[in-house]
Write a protein that holds these residues in place. Structure first.
Motif, PDB file in Angstrom:
ATOM      1  N   ARG A 196       0.836  -1.200   0.000  1.00 17.87           N
ATOM      2  CA  ARG A 196       0.000   0.000   0.000  1.00 17.87           C
ATOM      3  C   ARG A 196       0.872   1.252   0.000  1.00 17.87           C
ATOM      4  O   ARG A 196       0.557   2.253  -0.660  1.00 17.87           O
ATOM      5  N   GLU A 197       1.978   1.204   0.703  1.00 14.53           N
ATOM      6  CA  GLU A 197       2.886   2.357   0.745  1.00 14.53           C
ATOM      7  C   GLU A 197       3.404   2.702  -0.649  1.00 14.53           C
ATOM      8  O   GLU A 197       3.417   3.875  -1.054  1.00 14.53           O
ATOM      9  N   ASP A 198       3.812   1.688  -1.395  1.00 14.92           N
ATOM     10  CA  ASP A 198       4.318   1.937  -2.749  1.00 14.92           C
ATOM     11  C   ASP A 198       3.194   2.349  -3.693  1.00 14.92           C
ATOM     12  O   ASP A 198       3.387   3.180  -4.589  1.00 14.92           O
ATOM     13  N   SER A 199       2.017   1.760  -3.527  1.00 11.77           N
ATOM     14  CA  SER A 199       0.873   2.160  -4.343  1.00 11.77           C
ATOM     15  C   SER A 199       0.550   3.634  -4.123  1.00 11.77           C
ATOM     16  O   SER A 199       0.305   4.380  -5.084  1.00 11.77           O
ATOM     17  N   ASP A 200       0.559   4.074  -2.865  1.00 14.82           N
ATOM     18  CA  ASP A 200       0.276   5.480  -2.569  1.00 14.82           C
ATOM     19  C   ASP A 200       1.329   6.398  -3.176  1.00 14.82           C
ATOM     20  O   ASP A 200       1.018   7.511  -3.635  1.00 14.82           O
ATOM     21  N   ALA A 201       2.587   5.944  -3.198  1.00 16.91           N
ATOM     22  CA  ALA A 201       3.653   6.768  -3.777  1.00 16.91           C
ATOM     23  C   ALA A 201       3.463   6.917  -5.281  1.00 16.91           C
ATOM     24  O   ALA A 201       3.629   8.019  -5.838  1.00 16.91           O
ATOM     25  N   ILE A 202       3.104   5.834  -5.963  1.00 14.77           N
ATOM     26  CA  ILE A 202       2.852   5.913  -7.409  1.00 14.77           C
ATOM     27  C   ILE A 202       1.670   6.831  -7.677  1.00 14.77           C
ATOM     28  O   ILE A 202       1.691   7.661  -8.602  1.00 14.77           O
ATOM     29  N   TYR A 203       0.629   6.698  -6.881  1.00 18.18           N
ATOM     30  CA  TYR A 203      -0.539   7.571  -7.005  1.00 18.18           C
ATOM     31  C   TYR A 203      -0.131   9.040  -6.826  1.00 18.18           C
ATOM     32  O   TYR A 203      -0.562   9.914  -7.596  1.00 18.18           O
ATOM     33  N   ALA A 204       0.693   9.308  -5.829  1.00 18.64           N
ATOM     34  CA  ALA A 204       1.141  10.678  -5.580  1.00 18.64           C
ATOM     35  C   ALA A 204       1.887  11.237  -6.783  1.00 18.64           C
ATOM     36  O   ALA A 204       1.692  12.399  -7.177  1.00 18.64           O
ATOM     37  N   TYR A 205       2.741  10.410  -7.391  1.00 17.21           N
ATOM     38  CA  TYR A 205       3.489  10.861  -8.568  1.00 17.21           C
ATOM     39  C   TYR A 205       2.552  11.148  -9.737  1.00 17.21           C
ATOM     40  O   TYR A 205       2.665  12.179 -10.411  1.00 17.21           O
ATOM     41  N   LEU A 206       1.603  10.244  -9.992  1.00 20.02           N
ATOM     42  CA  LEU A 206       0.689  10.447 -11.120  1.00 20.02           C
ATOM     43  C   LEU A 206      -0.197  11.668 -10.907  1.00 20.02           C
ATOM     44  O   LEU A 206      -0.591  12.336 -11.870  1.00 20.02           O
ATOM     45  N   GLN A 207      -0.508  11.988  -9.663  1.00 19.89           N
ATOM     46  CA  GLN A 207      -1.348  13.143  -9.373  1.00 19.89           C
ATOM     47  C   GLN A 207      -0.577  14.462  -9.415  1.00 19.89           C
ATOM     48  O   GLN A 207      -1.097  15.483  -9.874  1.00 19.89           O
ATOM     49  N   GLN A 208       0.673  14.445  -8.946  1.00 17.06           N
ATOM     50  CA  GLN A 208       1.398  15.697  -8.773  1.00 17.06           C
ATOM     51  C   GLN A 208       2.654  15.825  -9.646  1.00 17.06           C
ATOM     52  O   GLN A 208       3.201  16.919  -9.759  1.00 17.06           O
ATOM     53  N   GLY A 209       3.089  14.727 -10.246  1.00 11.28           N
ATOM     54  CA  GLY A 209       4.298  14.783 -11.053  1.00 11.28           C
ATOM     55  C   GLY A 209       4.058  14.623 -12.536  1.00 11.28           C
ATOM     56  O   GLY A 209       5.003  14.620 -13.329  1.00 11.28           O
ATOM     57  N   VAL A 210       2.784  14.475 -12.932  1.00  5.05           N
ATOM     58  CA  VAL A 210       2.423  14.259 -14.335  1.00  5.05           C
ATOM     59  C   VAL A 210       1.429  15.338 -14.750  1.00  5.05           C
ATOM     60  O   VAL A 210       0.510  15.672 -13.997  1.00  5.05           O
ATOM     61  N   ALA A 211       1.614  15.879 -15.940  1.00  2.00           N
ATOM     62  CA  ALA A 211       0.698  16.922 -16.434  1.00  2.00           C
ATOM     63  C   ALA A 211      -0.619  16.298 -16.866  1.00  2.00           C
ATOM     64  O   ALA A 211      -0.636  15.227 -17.500  1.00  2.00           O
TER      65      ALA A 211
END
Length: 424
Positions: free
Chosen positions: A133-148
Protein backbone atom coordinates in the motif's frame (compact mmCIF):
# COMPACT_ATOMS: atom_id res chain seq x y z
CA UNK A 1 -43.76 -31.79 -18.50
CA UNK A 2 -43.30 -31.93 -14.74
CA UNK A 3 -39.94 -33.66 -15.19
CA UNK A 4 -38.79 -31.03 -17.70
CA UNK A 5 -39.85 -28.28 -15.32
CA UNK A 6 -37.79 -29.83 -12.51
CA UNK A 7 -34.78 -30.08 -14.80
CA UNK A 8 -35.12 -26.43 -15.78
CA UNK A 9 -35.52 -25.34 -12.17
CA UNK A 10 -32.47 -27.40 -11.15
CA UNK A 11 -30.37 -25.89 -13.95
CA UNK A 12 -31.52 -22.39 -12.98
CA UNK A 13 -30.59 -23.02 -9.35
CA UNK A 14 -27.18 -24.39 -10.35
CA UNK A 15 -26.51 -21.37 -12.55
CA UNK A 16 -27.59 -19.05 -9.75
CA UNK A 17 -25.30 -20.86 -7.29
CA UNK A 18 -22.42 -20.67 -9.77
CA UNK A 19 -23.03 -16.94 -10.26
CA UNK A 20 -22.92 -16.42 -6.47
CA UNK A 21 -19.65 -18.36 -6.23
CA UNK A 22 -18.10 -16.31 -9.05
CA UNK A 23 -19.34 -13.10 -7.42
CA UNK A 24 -17.88 -14.08 -4.05
CA UNK A 25 -14.55 -15.08 -5.58
CA UNK A 26 -14.34 -11.70 -7.30
CA UNK A 27 -14.71 -9.99 -3.92
CA UNK A 28 -11.79 -11.85 -2.33
CA UNK A 29 -9.44 -9.57 -0.46
CA UNK A 30 -11.52 -6.44 -0.98
CA UNK A 31 -12.11 -3.97 1.81
CA UNK A 32 -14.62 -1.10 1.97
CA UNK A 33 -13.18 2.02 0.35
CA UNK A 34 -12.09 4.52 2.94
CA UNK A 35 -13.51 8.02 2.59
CA UNK A 36 -10.54 10.31 1.96
CA UNK A 37 -11.18 14.03 1.78
CA UNK A 38 -7.71 14.93 0.59
CA UNK A 39 -4.34 13.39 -0.09
CA UNK A 40 -1.27 15.44 0.69
CA UNK A 41 1.95 13.95 -0.64
CA UNK A 42 5.44 14.97 0.32
CA UNK A 43 8.04 15.75 -2.37
CA UNK A 44 9.89 12.63 -1.23
CA UNK A 45 6.77 10.53 -1.78
CA UNK A 46 6.28 11.96 -5.27
CA UNK A 47 9.91 11.24 -6.16
CA UNK A 48 9.56 7.73 -4.76
CA UNK A 49 6.49 7.24 -6.92
CA UNK A 50 8.37 8.43 -10.00
CA UNK A 51 11.04 5.82 -9.33
CA UNK A 52 8.50 3.05 -8.75
CA UNK A 53 6.63 3.97 -11.95
CA UNK A 54 9.92 3.50 -13.81
CA UNK A 55 10.46 0.15 -12.12
CA UNK A 56 7.01 -0.97 -13.23
CA UNK A 57 7.56 0.41 -16.76
CA UNK A 58 4.19 2.16 -16.47
CA UNK A 59 4.97 4.65 -19.24
CA UNK A 60 5.76 1.80 -21.63
CA UNK A 61 2.08 0.85 -21.80
CA UNK A 62 0.47 4.19 -20.96
CA UNK A 63 2.36 6.52 -23.33
CA UNK A 64 2.00 6.38 -27.10
CA UNK A 65 4.98 7.18 -29.29
CA UNK A 66 5.20 10.96 -29.40
CA UNK A 67 2.16 11.26 -27.13
CA UNK A 68 1.68 12.95 -23.80
CA UNK A 69 3.18 11.03 -20.86
CA UNK A 70 0.75 8.61 -19.23
CA UNK A 71 -2.17 9.73 -21.41
CA UNK A 72 -2.86 6.16 -22.53
CA UNK A 73 -3.98 4.95 -25.93
CA UNK A 74 -1.37 2.25 -26.49
CA UNK A 75 -2.91 -0.70 -28.34
CA UNK A 76 -2.15 -3.98 -26.59
CA UNK A 77 -2.90 -6.86 -28.91
CA UNK A 78 -4.01 -10.11 -27.26
CA UNK A 79 -5.34 -13.42 -28.61
CA UNK A 80 -8.80 -12.17 -27.59
CA UNK A 81 -8.70 -8.77 -29.27
CA UNK A 82 -7.16 -5.37 -28.59
CA UNK A 83 -7.06 -3.62 -25.23
CA UNK A 84 -6.13 0.06 -25.05
CA UNK A 85 -4.24 1.46 -22.09
CA UNK A 86 -6.04 4.10 -20.07
CA UNK A 87 -5.29 7.75 -19.27
CA UNK A 88 -3.42 7.89 -15.94
CA UNK A 89 -2.92 11.65 -15.87
CA UNK A 90 -4.67 13.82 -13.24
CA UNK A 91 -7.28 15.02 -15.75
CA UNK A 92 -10.60 14.86 -13.91
CA UNK A 93 -12.70 13.89 -16.94
CA UNK A 94 -10.62 11.34 -18.81
CA UNK A 95 -7.81 10.52 -16.37
CA UNK A 96 -7.69 9.63 -12.69
CA UNK A 97 -7.88 13.17 -11.33
CA UNK A 98 -11.05 12.38 -9.39
CA UNK A 99 -9.66 9.14 -7.93
CA UNK A 100 -8.40 8.99 -4.37
CA UNK A 101 -5.52 6.88 -3.09
CA UNK A 102 -7.91 4.10 -2.06
CA UNK A 103 -9.36 3.89 -5.58
CA UNK A 104 -5.85 3.57 -7.00
CA UNK A 105 -4.90 0.93 -4.42
CA UNK A 106 -7.99 -1.10 -5.30
CA UNK A 107 -7.01 -1.01 -8.99
CA UNK A 108 -3.47 -2.14 -8.19
CA UNK A 109 -4.36 -4.74 -5.58
CA UNK A 110 -7.78 -5.98 -6.68
CA UNK A 111 -7.95 -5.12 -10.39
CA UNK A 112 -11.07 -3.02 -10.03
CA UNK A 113 -11.67 0.51 -11.35
CA UNK A 114 -13.08 3.45 -9.39
CA UNK A 115 -16.61 2.73 -10.59
CA UNK A 116 -16.33 -0.94 -9.64
CA UNK A 117 -15.68 -2.31 -13.13
CA UNK A 118 -13.36 -5.29 -13.35
CA UNK A 119 -10.15 -4.42 -15.19
CA UNK A 120 -8.64 -6.50 -17.96
CA UNK A 121 -5.39 -8.25 -16.97
CA UNK A 122 -3.51 -6.55 -19.80
CA UNK A 123 -3.03 -4.20 -16.85
CA UNK A 124 -0.88 -6.63 -14.85
CA UNK A 125 -2.73 -6.45 -11.55
CA UNK A 126 -2.17 -10.21 -11.04
CA UNK A 127 1.42 -9.09 -10.34
CA UNK A 128 0.78 -5.62 -8.98
CA UNK A 129 -1.39 -7.18 -6.28
CA UNK A 130 1.91 -7.87 -4.49
CA UNK A 131 2.79 -4.16 -4.37
CA UNK A 132 2.54 -2.68 -0.88
CA UNK A 133 0.00 0.00 0.00
CA UNK A 134 2.89 2.36 0.75
CA UNK A 135 4.32 1.94 -2.75
CA UNK A 136 0.87 2.16 -4.34
CA UNK A 137 0.28 5.48 -2.57
CA UNK A 138 3.65 6.77 -3.78
CA UNK A 139 2.85 5.91 -7.41
CA UNK A 140 -0.54 7.57 -7.01
CA UNK A 141 1.14 10.68 -5.58
CA UNK A 142 3.49 10.86 -8.57
CA UNK A 143 0.69 10.45 -11.12
CA UNK A 144 -1.35 13.14 -9.37
CA UNK A 145 1.40 15.70 -8.77
CA UNK A 146 4.30 14.78 -11.05
CA UNK A 147 2.42 14.26 -14.34
CA UNK A 148 0.70 16.92 -16.43
CA UNK A 149 -3.05 16.40 -16.98
CA UNK A 150 -4.12 15.37 -20.46
CA UNK A 151 -7.69 15.57 -21.83
CA UNK A 152 -7.11 12.59 -24.13
CA UNK A 153 -10.25 10.38 -24.07
CA UNK A 154 -9.86 6.68 -23.37
CA UNK A 155 -10.21 4.37 -26.35
CA UNK A 156 -12.86 1.65 -26.45
CA UNK A 157 -11.42 -1.85 -26.28
CA UNK A 158 -11.89 -4.03 -29.34
CA UNK A 159 -12.44 -7.49 -27.90
CA UNK A 160 -14.41 -10.36 -29.40
CA UNK A 161 -17.54 -11.67 -27.74
CA UNK A 162 -17.75 -12.93 -25.01
CA UNK A 163 -14.38 -11.54 -23.89
CA UNK A 164 -15.81 -8.01 -24.04
CA UNK A 165 -18.24 -8.72 -21.20
CA UNK A 166 -17.82 -8.19 -17.48
CA UNK A 167 -19.40 -11.61 -16.91
CA UNK A 168 -16.64 -13.38 -18.86
CA UNK A 169 -14.00 -11.34 -17.06
CA UNK A 170 -15.55 -12.25 -13.71
CA UNK A 171 -15.33 -15.95 -14.56
CA UNK A 172 -11.69 -15.51 -15.65
CA UNK A 173 -10.83 -13.77 -12.40
CA UNK A 174 -12.61 -16.42 -10.33
CA UNK A 175 -10.46 -19.08 -12.00
CA UNK A 176 -7.18 -17.20 -12.37
CA UNK A 177 -6.79 -14.33 -9.91
CA UNK A 178 -6.46 -14.12 -6.16
CA UNK A 179 -5.35 -10.81 -4.62
CA UNK A 180 -2.56 -11.36 -2.14
CA UNK A 181 0.26 -9.18 -0.79
CA UNK A 182 3.90 -10.08 -1.13
CA UNK A 183 4.94 -12.47 1.65
CA UNK A 184 8.65 -12.23 2.57
CA UNK A 185 10.47 -15.51 3.09
CA UNK A 186 11.90 -15.40 6.61
CA UNK A 187 14.54 -17.99 5.67
CA UNK A 188 16.00 -15.69 2.99
CA UNK A 189 18.14 -12.56 3.42
CA UNK A 190 16.63 -9.08 3.04
CA UNK A 191 18.34 -8.55 -0.34
CA UNK A 192 16.76 -11.71 -1.79
CA UNK A 193 13.33 -10.68 -0.48
CA UNK A 194 13.68 -7.24 -2.04
CA UNK A 195 14.58 -8.88 -5.35
CA UNK A 196 11.61 -11.24 -5.07
CA UNK A 197 9.29 -8.30 -4.39
CA UNK A 198 10.51 -6.50 -7.51
CA UNK A 199 10.65 -9.51 -9.85
CA UNK A 200 7.36 -11.08 -8.75
CA UNK A 201 5.48 -7.81 -8.30
CA UNK A 202 6.35 -4.41 -9.66
CA UNK A 203 8.54 -5.43 -12.60
CA UNK A 204 6.07 -8.29 -13.39
CA UNK A 205 8.69 -10.44 -15.13
CA UNK A 206 6.35 -13.44 -15.26
CA UNK A 207 4.04 -11.50 -17.59
CA UNK A 208 6.52 -12.33 -20.36
CA UNK A 209 8.72 -15.07 -18.91
CA UNK A 210 5.80 -17.20 -17.70
CA UNK A 211 3.77 -19.87 -19.45
CA UNK A 212 0.14 -18.99 -20.19
CA UNK A 213 -2.81 -21.34 -20.27
CA UNK A 214 -5.63 -21.38 -22.82
CA UNK A 215 -7.39 -18.57 -20.94
CA UNK A 216 -4.34 -16.34 -21.19
CA UNK A 217 -3.51 -16.54 -17.47
CA UNK A 218 0.07 -17.06 -16.35
CA UNK A 219 0.68 -20.43 -14.73
CA UNK A 220 2.13 -19.24 -11.43
CA UNK A 221 3.17 -22.71 -10.34
CA UNK A 222 5.56 -22.94 -13.30
CA UNK A 223 7.20 -19.67 -12.39
CA UNK A 224 9.63 -18.00 -14.79
CA UNK A 225 9.91 -21.05 -17.02
CA UNK A 226 9.61 -19.13 -20.29
CA UNK A 227 6.77 -18.53 -22.67
CA UNK A 228 5.62 -17.06 -25.95
CA UNK A 229 4.73 -13.38 -25.83
CA UNK A 230 1.19 -13.24 -27.23
CA UNK A 231 0.83 -11.78 -30.74
CA UNK A 232 4.37 -10.31 -30.77
CA UNK A 233 5.98 -13.54 -32.03
CA UNK A 234 8.84 -13.41 -29.54
CA UNK A 235 9.78 -16.04 -26.99
CA UNK A 236 10.72 -14.91 -23.49
CA UNK A 237 13.27 -17.55 -22.48
CA UNK A 238 13.18 -19.46 -19.24
CA UNK A 239 14.94 -17.78 -16.32
CA UNK A 240 15.11 -21.11 -14.52
CA UNK A 241 17.11 -22.97 -17.17
CA UNK A 242 20.82 -22.54 -17.83
CA UNK A 243 20.11 -23.67 -21.40
CA UNK A 244 17.97 -20.58 -22.01
CA UNK A 245 18.26 -17.43 -19.89
CA UNK A 246 19.02 -18.72 -16.41
CA UNK A 247 21.78 -16.77 -14.65
CA UNK A 248 22.52 -19.01 -11.66
CA UNK A 249 26.13 -19.37 -12.83
CA UNK A 250 26.63 -15.65 -13.60
CA UNK A 251 28.39 -13.21 -11.32
CA UNK A 252 25.99 -10.72 -9.75
CA UNK A 253 27.87 -7.92 -11.51
CA UNK A 254 27.16 -9.50 -14.90
CA UNK A 255 23.44 -9.64 -14.17
CA UNK A 256 23.43 -6.04 -12.97
CA UNK A 257 25.29 -4.94 -16.11
CA UNK A 258 22.74 -6.66 -18.34
CA UNK A 259 19.80 -5.00 -16.57
CA UNK A 260 21.54 -1.63 -16.37
CA UNK A 261 23.11 -1.34 -19.82
CA UNK A 262 21.54 -4.10 -21.94
CA UNK A 263 24.90 -5.80 -22.37
CA UNK A 264 27.30 -7.82 -20.26
CA UNK A 265 30.18 -10.23 -20.79
CA UNK A 266 27.68 -13.10 -20.81
CA UNK A 267 24.97 -11.79 -23.10
CA UNK A 268 22.88 -8.93 -24.45
CA UNK A 269 19.19 -8.08 -24.90
CA UNK A 270 17.08 -7.42 -27.98
CA UNK A 271 13.41 -7.34 -28.84
CA UNK A 272 10.88 -6.73 -26.04
CA UNK A 273 13.55 -7.06 -23.35
CA UNK A 274 15.52 -4.21 -24.89
CA UNK A 275 12.49 -1.98 -24.33
CA UNK A 276 12.28 -3.13 -20.69
CA UNK A 277 15.91 -2.20 -20.08
CA UNK A 278 15.55 1.12 -21.91
CA UNK A 279 12.37 2.25 -20.16
CA UNK A 280 12.76 0.58 -16.79
CA UNK A 281 15.68 -1.35 -15.38
CA UNK A 282 18.45 1.03 -16.46
CA UNK A 283 16.88 3.59 -14.11
CA UNK A 284 16.90 1.37 -11.02
CA UNK A 285 19.29 1.86 -8.14
CA UNK A 286 22.38 -0.30 -7.74
CA UNK A 287 20.85 -1.75 -4.57
CA UNK A 288 17.64 -2.81 -6.33
CA UNK A 289 19.53 -4.24 -9.31
CA UNK A 290 21.73 -6.28 -6.97
CA UNK A 291 18.60 -7.44 -5.16
CA UNK A 292 17.06 -8.62 -8.43
CA UNK A 293 20.35 -10.32 -9.29
CA UNK A 294 20.34 -12.14 -5.94
CA UNK A 295 16.83 -13.43 -6.58
CA UNK A 296 17.50 -14.43 -10.20
CA UNK A 297 20.76 -16.16 -9.26
CA UNK A 298 18.89 -18.30 -6.76
CA UNK A 299 16.69 -19.70 -9.53
CA UNK A 300 15.88 -22.42 -10.41
CA UNK A 301 13.88 -23.25 -7.34
CA UNK A 302 13.08 -26.64 -5.86
CA UNK A 303 11.70 -29.11 -8.36
CA UNK A 304 13.27 -27.49 -11.42
CA UNK A 305 14.14 -29.88 -14.22
CA UNK A 306 17.82 -30.86 -14.39
CA UNK A 307 19.94 -29.78 -17.33
CA UNK A 308 19.73 -32.15 -20.28
CA UNK A 309 22.73 -34.24 -21.21
CA UNK A 310 24.54 -33.29 -24.45
CA UNK A 311 22.83 -34.85 -27.45
CA UNK A 312 24.57 -36.80 -30.17
CA UNK A 313 25.58 -34.89 -33.27
CA UNK A 314 22.53 -34.13 -35.38
CA UNK A 315 22.60 -35.27 -39.01
CA UNK A 316 22.15 -32.36 -41.42
CA UNK A 317 21.30 -31.87 -45.07
CA UNK A 318 24.57 -31.08 -46.88
CA UNK A 319 22.77 -28.92 -49.46
CA UNK A 320 21.07 -26.80 -46.81
CA UNK A 321 24.36 -26.41 -44.92
CA UNK A 322 26.19 -25.36 -48.09
CA UNK A 323 23.53 -22.77 -48.91
CA UNK A 324 23.52 -21.54 -45.32
CA UNK A 325 27.30 -21.15 -45.24
CA UNK A 326 27.20 -19.16 -48.48
CA UNK A 327 24.59 -16.78 -47.06
CA UNK A 328 26.54 -16.50 -43.81
CA UNK A 329 29.80 -15.69 -45.59
CA UNK A 330 28.09 -13.01 -47.68
CA UNK A 331 25.81 -11.44 -45.04
CA UNK A 332 26.99 -12.30 -41.54
CA UNK A 333 30.70 -13.09 -41.30
CA UNK A 334 31.84 -9.46 -41.53
CA UNK A 335 30.35 -8.74 -38.09
CA UNK A 336 30.08 -12.15 -36.44
CA UNK A 337 33.41 -13.58 -37.67
CA UNK A 338 34.24 -16.40 -40.05
CA UNK A 339 33.90 -18.91 -37.22
CA UNK A 340 31.07 -17.25 -35.36
CA UNK A 341 33.45 -15.78 -32.80
CA UNK A 342 31.90 -12.31 -32.83
CA UNK A 343 33.63 -9.07 -31.89
CA UNK A 344 34.00 -8.27 -28.17
CA UNK A 345 31.94 -5.26 -27.13
CA UNK A 346 30.23 -5.00 -30.50
CA UNK A 347 28.81 -8.15 -32.10
CA UNK A 348 27.90 -11.25 -30.10
CA UNK A 349 29.53 -14.60 -30.82
CA UNK A 350 27.29 -17.19 -32.46
CA UNK A 351 29.38 -20.20 -31.47
CA UNK A 352 27.96 -21.49 -28.18
CA UNK A 353 25.41 -18.67 -28.00
CA UNK A 354 22.37 -19.71 -25.93
CA UNK A 355 19.97 -17.79 -28.17
CA UNK A 356 21.30 -19.75 -31.16
CA UNK A 357 21.05 -23.08 -29.34
CA UNK A 358 17.60 -22.73 -27.75
CA UNK A 359 14.99 -25.27 -28.79
CA UNK A 360 12.73 -22.45 -29.94
CA UNK A 361 14.10 -20.64 -33.03
CA UNK A 362 11.47 -17.88 -32.78
CA UNK A 363 13.81 -15.12 -31.61
CA UNK A 364 16.45 -15.98 -34.21
CA UNK A 365 13.88 -15.69 -36.98
CA UNK A 366 12.67 -12.34 -35.63
CA UNK A 367 16.20 -10.95 -35.38
CA UNK A 368 17.18 -12.03 -38.89
CA UNK A 369 13.97 -10.78 -40.46
CA UNK A 370 13.47 -7.54 -38.56
CA UNK A 371 16.89 -6.77 -37.10
CA UNK A 372 17.20 -5.01 -33.81
CA UNK A 373 19.31 -2.90 -31.51
CA UNK A 374 20.38 -3.19 -27.95
CA UNK A 375 18.83 -0.42 -25.83
CA UNK A 376 20.61 2.93 -25.75
CA UNK A 377 21.52 3.31 -22.08
CA UNK A 378 23.82 5.50 -20.02
CA UNK A 379 26.30 2.63 -19.86
CA UNK A 380 26.01 1.79 -23.56
CA UNK A 381 24.81 4.97 -25.30
CA UNK A 382 25.67 3.91 -28.88
CA UNK A 383 24.91 0.22 -29.13
CA UNK A 384 25.72 -1.79 -32.21
CA UNK A 385 22.73 -3.24 -34.00
CA UNK A 386 21.56 -5.92 -36.37
CA UNK A 387 20.16 -4.80 -39.74
CA UNK A 388 16.93 -6.38 -41.00
CA UNK A 389 17.28 -8.95 -43.79
CA UNK A 390 13.59 -9.42 -44.58
CA UNK A 391 13.98 -7.82 -48.01
CA UNK A 392 17.36 -9.41 -48.74
CA UNK A 393 16.71 -13.05 -47.83
CA UNK A 394 13.80 -15.25 -48.83
CA UNK A 395 12.33 -17.86 -46.49
CA UNK A 396 14.51 -20.67 -47.86
CA UNK A 397 17.65 -18.62 -47.28
CA UNK A 398 16.55 -17.78 -43.72
CA UNK A 399 16.01 -21.50 -43.06
CA UNK A 400 19.40 -22.34 -44.55
CA UNK A 401 21.51 -19.71 -42.78
CA UNK A 402 19.93 -20.34 -39.37
CA UNK A 403 20.25 -24.10 -39.83
CA UNK A 404 23.92 -23.57 -40.67
CA UNK A 405 24.54 -21.33 -37.65
CA UNK A 406 22.82 -23.86 -35.35
CA UNK A 407 25.07 -26.63 -36.67
CA UNK A 408 28.47 -24.96 -37.20
CA UNK A 409 31.50 -24.35 -34.94
CA UNK A 410 30.45 -26.99 -32.43
CA UNK A 411 26.82 -25.85 -32.21
CA UNK A 412 24.41 -28.78 -32.16
CA UNK A 413 20.85 -27.43 -32.28
CA UNK A 414 18.17 -28.85 -34.60
CA UNK A 415 17.94 -27.33 -38.09
CA UNK A 416 14.96 -25.21 -39.04
CA UNK A 417 12.18 -26.20 -41.37
CA UNK A 418 10.18 -24.12 -43.82
CA UNK A 419 7.21 -24.39 -41.43
CA UNK A 420 9.24 -22.70 -38.65
CA UNK A 421 9.62 -19.62 -40.80
CA UNK A 422 6.18 -19.63 -42.44
CA UNK A 423 4.30 -19.54 -39.13
CA UNK A 424 6.23 -16.47 -38.05
Amino acid sequence: MRRLAWILVTLALLLAALAVVVWQLNLRGEEPLASIASFTATPQQVERGRYLALAGNCAGCHTTRGGEPYAGGVAIDTPFGTVFSSNLTPDKTHGIGDWNAAHFWRAMHNGRSKDGRLLYPAFPYPNFTKVTREDSDAIYAYLQQGVAPSPRPNDVHRLRFPYDTQAALAVWRALSFKPEPFAPDASKPAEWNRGAYLVEGLTHCIACHGTRNVLGATEQERGLSGGSIPVENWYAPSLTSSREAGVSDWDAGQIVALLQTGRSARGAVMGPMADVVYRSTQHLSEADLHAMAAYLKALPGPGAAPAQAPAQAIRRDPGVMATGQKVFDQRCAYCHGDKGEGAPGAYPPLAGNRVVLMDSPVNLIQIVRHGGFLPATAGNPRPYGMPPFRQALDDNEVVAVLSYIRGAWGNNAPPLTAQDVLKR
